[in-house]
Scaffold this active site. Structure first.
Site, PDB file in Angstrom:
ATOM      1  CD  GLU A  57      -2.514   1.338   2.687  1.00  0.00           C
ATOM      2  OE1 GLU A  57      -3.561   1.997   2.726  1.00  0.00           O
ATOM      3  OE2 GLU A  57      -2.030   0.755   3.688  1.00  0.00           O
ATOM      4  CE  LYS A  80      -7.147   1.890   3.715  1.00  0.00           C
ATOM      5  NZ  LYS A  80      -5.857   2.330   4.290  1.00  0.00           N
ATOM      6  CB  CYS A 120      -4.242  -1.230   4.667  1.00  0.00           C
ATOM      7  SG  CYS A 120      -3.318  -1.162   6.229  1.00  0.00           S
TER       8      CYS A 120
END
Length: 516
Positions: free
Chosen positions: A269, A346, A380
């Site tokens: 990331e 995300k 994440c």
């Protein structure tokens, strides 16, 4: 001294023409009230589908026989009679392009029932269905307990339901249920001569846990379509003098992974933050993230060309991107070896991302179709929300990629433990890739902690601890593992636990805004 070369007492093998007379004699013994199979019928079965006819020999005597053929699903699972579907017992309807193995007959010598001959024959059918990559096995099963219990039930359907609930035992149907077959429906007038069953048959099916409908769509350049090789890069943050230095480092890892014949290479990331280290002075967070988005066109073009040139699918970590509405989002990119590019935002920015960089959360949660089947990307923090992984796996993903960037061990462990939970609850593979090291001249990227890994469900065919492979802590390295997609299918259908299929959808479900 015992003879070390004594022949086996019991043998399961493919039937041969020399067995015809013995098979006819066996059918006469089993079906005393009906006409036995004729020589022409047995020869027809052997001629139509030689590898699909099995015998069990005990001390040289034929004591079991199973006849099978292949059918298309629309015929095998539709209403039918035995005579119609088997061509009068000759296997004349056998279809070499069929996708189901159809069971015509199983005969077991009544004097040898304690040798589990029936189970051996059904196991042979299962192996054949798996070897031929068929969807499963179907057949019309008897329910001879129906006639003598008819007064206790309003209909044969009620009787079947009672058998399924184990409220009553049927000598044949209960055996099939215990053997793992699923009753789909009753077949009316399936075999009129079977008066004990009232002429009914039960359409029984067994679904091949290794069957993968996407296998046929895999490109011919993949040696084994069931196995996907993954390379995950644990990348060291490095100060660079010019952007080209960053792309040279990325291409090095892409090249290494390609030389290992990996199907995917995965990066961490926000690994593109290294592009800010060559700025003449350290930028404030809001200016830095805006500057980073200016690298998007070159980043996309460079990694697209790497994927094509090296014939590998690249999960390009994530990169801060200014979207059409003017928001800055943390976007994960998949650069496929066919030249296509897929972006996934995300969904859940961390408090730190929102505060320092004003990064906004994205919206769509969808799989990406690849030449190795559908995949999902969770960036994440997204891995810490179980709904995300469940939706992706419901859409067909069997591998979830999680690029991450954490600064402390406890932050890293949150991601790791949640990724292992996603692997167990969805019976899928989860691949993580993290950054290590530090960049003192890039604001909000002071220290990094990572131990990238490739995680599996926890069951017998997988690694004992659910870890297919993992990197050493905080060391730049590439970790490689082969992931077997057929094993996942097995786990979902026949594993010790079946988390993905055993959900109580009658009690709970997640409803998405798009209706999914």
């Amino acid at each position: 001294m015992a003879d070390e070369h004594a022949p086996p007492k019991i043998e399961v093998r493919v039937a041969d023409k020399k067995d015809v007379d013995a098979i006819i004699a066996l059918s006469s013994k089993v079906f005393r009230d009906e006409a036995p199979y004729t020589r022409g019928m047995i020869l027809g079965q052997l001629s139509a589908f030689p590898e699909g006819q099995f015998v069990v020999a005990y001390e040289g005597e034929i004591v079991g026989y199973a006849a099978t053929m292949m059918l298309k699903e629309r015929k095998a699972l539709a209403q039918h009679s035995w005579a119609e579907v088997t061509g009068g017992g000759y296997a004349a309807m056998h279809d070499r392009k069929g996708d189901w193995l159809y069971g015509m007959e199983v005969c077991v010598d009544p004097d040898k029932r304690r040798l589990r001959i029936g189970k051996r024959l059904y196991d042979a059918r299962r192996r054949l269905a798996q070897d031929l990559h068929l969807k499963g096995i179907a057949f019309g099963g008897r329910m001879p307990g129906w006639k003598r219990n008819a007064k206790k039930f309003e209909s044969p359907e009620d009787y079947l339901e009672a058998v399924k609930r184990s409220e009553i035992r049927d000598p044949v149907a209960s055996f099939h249920l215990k053997a793992g077959f699923e009753p789909l429906r009753l077949l009316k007038n399936y075999y009129p001569a079977d008066t004990a069953s009232g002429g009914y048959g039960i359409l029984m099916v067994w679904r091949n846990p290794y069957y993968d409908p996407q296998r046929e769509e895999q490109p011919v350049n993949r040696g084994n379509p069931d196995v996907v090789r993954i390379a995950t890069v644990q990348m060291q943050a490095r100060t660079i003098e010019k952007p080209d230095d960053f792309y040279k480092a990325v291409e090095y890892f892409v090249e290494v992974s390609s030389e290992y014949d990996a199907d995917f290479v995965v990066f961490p990331e926000l690994f593109t933050l290294m592009l800010l280290s060559c700025e003449p002075e350290e930028l404030k967070p809001d200016a830095a993230i805006r500057r980073l988005t200016e690298h998007t066109p070159e980043f996309v073009e460079r990694l697209t060309q790497m994927a094509i040139r090296r014939n590998i699918n690249i999960i390009g970590g994530s990169h801060a991107t200014e979207t059409d509405d003017g928001d800055i989002q943390n976007v994960g990119y998949a650069f496929l070896r066919d030249g296509s590019v897929h972006a996934r935002e995300k969904i859940h920015p961390t408090p730190n991302e929102r505060t320092y960089w004003q990064i906004q959360g994205g919206d769509p949660i969808d799989v990406i179709e690849t030449d190795c089947g559908p995949i999902g990307i969770m960036i994440c923090y997204d891995s810490e929300f179980p709904e995300i992984g469940r939706r992706l796996c419901d859409q067909g993903a069997r591998i979830l990629f999680v690029p991450f960037n954490t600064d402390t061990r406890h932050g890293y462990l949150r991601v790791r433990y949640c990724c292992q939970a996603r692997a167990i609850e969805n019976q899928c593979y989860v691949v993580t890739s993290g950054m290590t090291g530090n960049l003192g001249n890039v604001d909000n990227l002071d220290i990094e902690y990572a131990q990238s890994g490739i995680f599996t469900p926890c069951d017998f065919p997988f690694a004992r601890d659910g870890i297919a492979a993992e990197a050493s802590e905080n060391v730049e390295m590439v970790t490689v593992a082969d992931l077997n997609l057929a094993t996942l299918a097995w786990a979902r259908y026949e594993g010790s636990v079946r988390n993905f299929r055993d959900r109580r959808l009658d009690l709970y479900r997640t409803t998405w805004s798009d209706g999914g």
